[in-house]
Design a protein around this motif. Structure first.
Motif, PDB file in Angstrom:
ATOM      1  N   VAL A  37       0.836  -1.207   0.000  1.00 14.89           N
ATOM      2  CA  VAL A  37       0.000   0.000   0.000  1.00 14.89           C
ATOM      3  C   VAL A  37       0.866   1.251   0.000  1.00 14.89           C
ATOM      4  N   TRP A  40       2.261   1.758  -3.393  1.00 19.05           N
ATOM      5  CA  TRP A  40       1.183   2.046  -4.335  1.00 19.05           C
ATOM      6  C   TRP A  40       0.742   3.498  -4.217  1.00 19.05           C
ATOM      7  N   VAL A  41       0.584   3.956  -2.996  1.00 20.03           N
ATOM      8  CA  VAL A  41       0.114   5.327  -2.772  1.00 20.03           C
ATOM      9  C   VAL A  41       1.190   6.346  -3.120  1.00 20.03           C
TER      10      VAL A  41
END
Length: 227
Positions: A37, A40-41
């Motif tokens: 995450v 990804w962010v």
């Protein structure tokens, strides 16, 4: 009566072990998910994103991830190639190539490409390293929360974040904490030298840099459980 007590005790032990295993799986899954995450962010939505990292270093690792499956399929030497620096060629034995990771991810690479494999490995590296550190700490102290903190600190350390800028060989160091886990487990369970050697050998192949340092340093300590 005694049989009933033994059966009840066995069920309690089984439930306790299942609960501990569930906690371990949950902790490792959380660390890996956090890594995915986070990248990804922070990275994958950047404008013009191509690969994780900066400079030209990632390009070599992407090439390496593609080369080893290609060489394997076409029956070419794995550690020498004339596809670069032709016609003289180049040796990959002393370069920062990642043959073990390339061969492990070969099916993924052949289907989705080396660029995707590289990004996926870089995204996984901190989480897997943290999960390995959690398992090593849990094997050492037997407590979940301190072990989880150890995994979080080790997996998302400044070193790991710095190497995630493009050094796959230095970022994917899950073998280091897992070697500690194997060592602690082997001492507790009284493993044979063969069991320990096979386990450590497989892990060390994942990080050739760590393997070289391990070979160089081990004779200095002459630790009976290790040698």
């Amino acid at each position: 009566m005694f049989g009933l007590l033994a059966l009840t005790k066995g069920k309690i032990i089984l439930k306790t072990n299942s609960y501990r295993l569930s906690l371990d799986l949950l902790a490792c899954a959380f660390l890996i998910a956090l890594s995915l995450v986070m990248f990804w962010v922070e990275r994958l939505h950047e404008q013009g994103f191509v690969y994780l990292g900066w400079g030209a270093d990632p390009e070599f690792f992407i090439w390496s991830l593609n080369w080893f499956p290609f060489a394997w399929v076409h029956h070419l030497p794995l550690l020498t190639t004339n596809f670069v620096r032709a016609p003289v060629g180049a040796s990959l034995a002393w370069r920062t190539s990642v043959p073990a990771l390339a061969l492990l991810t070969a099916p993924f690479t052949l289907k989705y490409g080396a660029l995707t494999s590289y990004n996926f490995l870089m995204m996984l590296a901190p989480g897997l390293t943290g999960a390995g550190a959690y398992l090593a700490a849990k094997e050492l102290c037997g407590k979940t929360l301190p072990s989880f903190i150890a995994g979080l600190v080790f997996g998302f350390s400044s070193y790991e974040m710095g190497q995630s800028l493009g050094h796959l060989n230095l970022s994917f160091i899950v073998a280091i904490p897992l070697c500690l886990f194997i060592y602690f487990r082997a001492v507790k369970k009284n493993w044979s030298p063969l069991q320990m050697g096979i386990s450590l050998g497989f892990l060390l192949l994942l990080s050739l840099e760590f393997l070289k340092k391990f070979v160089q340093v081990s004779p200095l300590f002459r630790s009976p459980p290790l040698l």
